[in-house]
Design a protein around this motif. Structure first.
Motif, PDB file in Angstrom:
ATOM      1  N   GLY A   1       0.803  -1.211   0.000  1.00 40.58           N
ATOM      2  CA  GLY A   1       0.000   0.000   0.000  1.00 40.58           C
ATOM      3  C   GLY A   1       0.836   1.261   0.000  1.00 40.58           C
ATOM      4  N   THR A   2       0.152   2.371  -0.201  1.00 39.12           N
ATOM      5  CA  THR A   2       0.784   3.676  -0.226  1.00 39.12           C
ATOM      6  C   THR A   2       0.832   4.263   1.175  1.00 39.12           C
ATOM      7  N   LEU A   3       1.984   4.790   1.551  1.00 39.63           N
ATOM      8  CA  LEU A   3       2.103   5.470   2.839  1.00 39.63           C
ATOM      9  C   LEU A   3       1.739   6.940   2.666  1.00 39.63           C
ATOM     10  N   VAL A   4       0.966   7.441   3.614  1.00 41.81           N
ATOM     11  CA  VAL A   4       0.606   8.856   3.638  1.00 41.81           C
ATOM     12  C   VAL A   4       1.000   9.417   4.997  1.00 41.81           C
ATOM     13  N   GLN A   5       1.288  10.713   5.047  1.00 40.36           N
ATOM     14  CA  GLN A   5       1.761  11.324   6.286  1.00 40.36           C
ATOM     15  C   GLN A   5       0.638  12.100   6.960  1.00 40.36           C
ATOM     16  N   ASP A   6       0.500  11.849   8.251  1.00 38.10           N
ATOM     17  CA  ASP A   6      -0.466  12.576   9.077  1.00 38.10           C
ATOM     18  C   ASP A   6       0.038  14.016   9.210  1.00 38.10           C
ATOM     19  N   PRO A   7      -0.784  15.023   8.834  1.00 40.32           N
ATOM     20  CA  PRO A   7      -0.325  16.410   8.902  1.00 40.32           C
ATOM     21  C   PRO A   7      -0.186  16.948  10.326  1.00 40.32           C
TER      22      PRO A   7
END
Length: 103
Positions: free
Chosen positions: A56-62
């Motif tokens: 899966g794609t990693l996304v960053q918590d803002p």
């Protein structure tokens, strides 16, 4: 005299055993607080089992900067309709509270 030495040695061993058990419990509690909940499952990384690899794609918590898999992340619509991804409800709530404040 020998009886007292044996009793003292036995007492020392008993105290040492109790200290090891209590110390192990505290270490276990501290380590389990640091391990993500999904890794605590039997056979997971925390149990020394195989680690499942995700493509899966990693996304960053803002809010906190944590990276999370996009399919597991919580979402919210930001300004302009952009989607923001979050690791937890707490971070999403903080983001919503910050967005609601007048600039």
């Amino acid at each position: 005299m020998l009886g007292w030495l044996l009793r003292l040695l036995l007492l020392f061993l008993l105290v040492r055993a109790v200290m090891l058990v209590v110390g192990g419990l505290f270490r276990g509690l501290i380590e389990s607080a640091r391990v993500p909940a999904d890794a605590r499952q039997p056979g997971g990384a925390a149990a020394g089992g195989p680690v499942a690899r995700s493509q899966g794609t990693l996304v960053q918590d803002p809010v906190c900067g944590t990276y999370v898999l996009q399919e597991r992340a919580l979402t919210a619509r930001g300004a302009g309709g952009t989607i923001a991804y979050f690791c937890s409800e707490r971070c999403r709530s903080a983001y919503d509270a910050q967005a609601a404040r007048p600039h």
